[in-house]
Design a protein around this motif. Structure first.
Motif, PDB file in Angstrom:
ATOM      1  N   ARG A  50       0.647  -0.964   0.097  1.00 20.49           N
ATOM      2  CA  ARG A  50       0.043  -0.383  -0.218  1.00 20.49           C
ATOM      3  C   ARG A  50       0.467   1.566   0.432  1.00 20.49           C
ATOM      4  O   ARG A  50       1.995   1.078   0.246  1.00 20.49           O
ATOM      5  CB  ARG A  50      -1.116   0.180   1.373  1.00 20.49           C
ATOM      6  CG  ARG A  50      -0.449   0.186   2.553  1.00 20.49           C
ATOM      7  CD  ARG A  50      -0.987   0.095   3.627  1.00 20.49           C
ATOM      8  NE  ARG A  50      -2.492   1.092   3.450  1.00 20.49           N
ATOM      9  CZ  ARG A  50      -3.783   1.171   3.753  1.00 20.49           C
ATOM     10  NH1 ARG A  50      -3.773  -0.425   3.602  1.00 20.49           N
ATOM     11  NH2 ARG A  50      -4.680   1.837   3.301  1.00 20.49           N
ATOM     12  N   ASP A  89      -2.975  -2.822  11.531  1.00 16.73           N
ATOM     13  CA  ASP A  89      -4.764  -3.088  11.414  1.00 16.73           C
ATOM     14  C   ASP A  89      -5.296  -4.319  12.757  1.00 16.73           C
ATOM     15  O   ASP A  89      -5.299  -5.158  11.576  1.00 16.73           O
ATOM     16  CB  ASP A  89      -5.223  -3.287  10.053  1.00 16.73           C
ATOM     17  CG  ASP A  89      -5.378  -1.445   9.424  1.00 16.73           C
ATOM     18  OD1 ASP A  89      -4.690  -0.793  10.017  1.00 16.73           O
ATOM     19  OD2 ASP A  89      -5.585  -1.219   7.542  1.00 16.73           O
ATOM     20  N   ARG A 124     -10.832   2.826  11.826  1.00 19.71           N
ATOM     21  CA  ARG A 124     -10.869   2.910  10.193  1.00 19.71           C
ATOM     22  C   ARG A 124     -12.417   2.036   9.868  1.00 19.71           C
ATOM     23  O   ARG A 124     -13.566   1.463   9.906  1.00 19.71           O
ATOM     24  CB  ARG A 124      -9.949   0.872  10.376  1.00 19.71           C
ATOM     25  CG  ARG A 124      -9.673   0.766   8.996  1.00 19.71           C
ATOM     26  CD  ARG A 124      -8.670  -0.397   8.493  1.00 19.71           C
ATOM     27  NE  ARG A 124      -8.965  -0.567   9.592  1.00 19.71           N
ATOM     28  CZ  ARG A 124      -9.657  -2.145   9.789  1.00 19.71           C
ATOM     29  NH1 ARG A 124      -9.689  -2.475   8.795  1.00 19.71           N
ATOM     30  NH2 ARG A 124      -9.471  -3.258  10.603  1.00 19.71           N
ATOM     31  N   THR A 125     -12.627   2.719   8.297  1.00 26.14           N
ATOM     32  CA  THR A 125     -13.770   2.379   7.462  1.00 26.14           C
ATOM     33  C   THR A 125     -13.793   1.307   7.141  1.00 26.14           C
ATOM     34  O   THR A 125     -12.655   0.146   7.118  1.00 26.14           O
ATOM     35  CB  THR A 125     -13.795   3.433   6.535  1.00 26.14           C
ATOM     36  OG1 THR A 125     -12.900   3.560   5.831  1.00 26.14           O
ATOM     37  CG2 THR A 125     -13.881   4.674   6.513  1.00 26.14           C
ATOM     38  N   ALA A 126     -15.010   0.771   6.179  1.00 26.39           N
ATOM     39  CA  ALA A 126     -15.085  -0.064   5.923  1.00 26.39           C
ATOM     40  C   ALA A 126     -13.548  -0.268   4.379  1.00 26.39           C
ATOM     41  O   ALA A 126     -13.574  -1.913   4.290  1.00 26.39           O
ATOM     42  CB  ALA A 126     -16.203  -0.706   4.744  1.00 26.39           C
ATOM     43  N   MET A 127     -13.691   0.844   3.791  1.00 30.35           N
ATOM     44  CA  MET A 127     -12.099   0.396   2.675  1.00 30.35           C
ATOM     45  C   MET A 127     -11.214   1.097   3.468  1.00 30.35           C
ATOM     46  O   MET A 127     -10.312   1.543   2.797  1.00 30.35           O
ATOM     47  CB  MET A 127     -12.275   1.419   1.994  1.00 30.35           C
ATOM     48  CG  MET A 127     -14.275   1.877   1.220  1.00 30.35           C
ATOM     49  SD  MET A 127     -14.332   0.045   0.156  1.00 30.35           S
ATOM     50  CE  MET A 127     -12.939   0.456  -0.917  1.00 30.35           C
ATOM     51  N   SER A 128     -10.431   0.502   4.853  1.00 29.16           N
ATOM     52  CA  SER A 128      -9.178   1.045   5.376  1.00 29.16           C
ATOM     53  C   SER A 128      -8.899   2.663   5.331  1.00 29.16           C
ATOM     54  O   SER A 128      -7.626   1.815   5.806  1.00 29.16           O
ATOM     55  CB  SER A 128      -8.266  -0.902   4.972  1.00 29.16           C
ATOM     56  OG  SER A 128      -9.182  -1.461   4.492  1.00 29.16           O
ATOM     57  N   ALA A 129     -10.012   2.453   5.333  1.00 35.30           N
ATOM     58  CA  ALA A 129      -9.492   4.228   5.261  1.00 35.30           C
ATOM     59  C   ALA A 129      -8.748   4.470   6.904  1.00 35.30           C
ATOM     60  O   ALA A 129     -10.374   4.380   7.489  1.00 35.30           O
ATOM     61  CB  ALA A 129      -9.787   5.263   4.317  1.00 35.30           C
TER      62      ALA A 129
END
Length: 152
Positions: A50, A89, A124-129
């Motif tokens: 990433r 994470d 953390r959001t569902a999109m890993s942000a």
């Protein structure tokens, strides 16, 4: 002790024993990473790299055995080009599966090892942000010292 969290969500209050349990396993995880990834029973696989904070980070997914206390059985670790941990994470299972992204900074050396002295965990959001406005945990370590005692 872990069963005392059954039914907890993100807003469920914790008593001092809940906090002690969380702090115990969390700090053990934080202070022993990356060495805990080599423990027997921990299954490691590579993740896609990433791009973050101007660097390309390599990722590892760790699946921990059921007997090992931690945030949850599946945790992701991202390492910078210098092989130092940058991001961790996880989902906090004891808090209703709360997704978190923890960033580590400011490494200091002691006893030939490097330890991050600043940790910041964000929802953390569902999109890993990371949700920068939702700081979950802030840890600052100082005067880090490692004493190795060998007994015979």
């Amino acid at each position: 002790m872990r069963t005392s969290f059954d039914g907890h969500g993100t807003l469920t209050p914790w008593d001092p024993l809940h906090r002690a349990y969380f702090n115990g396993y969390a700090l053990w995880t934080y202070l022993t990473t990356p060495f805990l990834l080599a423990l027997p029973g921990v299954d490691i696989s590579a993740l896609a790299t990433r791009w973050e904070e101007g660097e390309l980070w390599r990722g590892l997914r760790a699946v921990f055995p059921a007997h090992m206390a931690g945030h949850g059985p599946v945790q992701d670790f991202y390492f910078g080009p210098d092989d130092l941990l940058r991001r961790h994470d996880y989902q906090v299972d004891i808090a209703g599966g709360l997704p978190a992204a923890q960033y580590v900074y400011d490494f200091t050396g002691t006893g030939g090892l490097l330890f991050p002295t600043v940790r910041r965990a964000y929802r953390r959001t569902a999109m890993s942000a990371p949700v920068w406005a939702e700081l979950l945990v802030a840890i600052d370590l100082s005067d880090v010292r490692l004493d190795i005692v060998v007994s015979r």
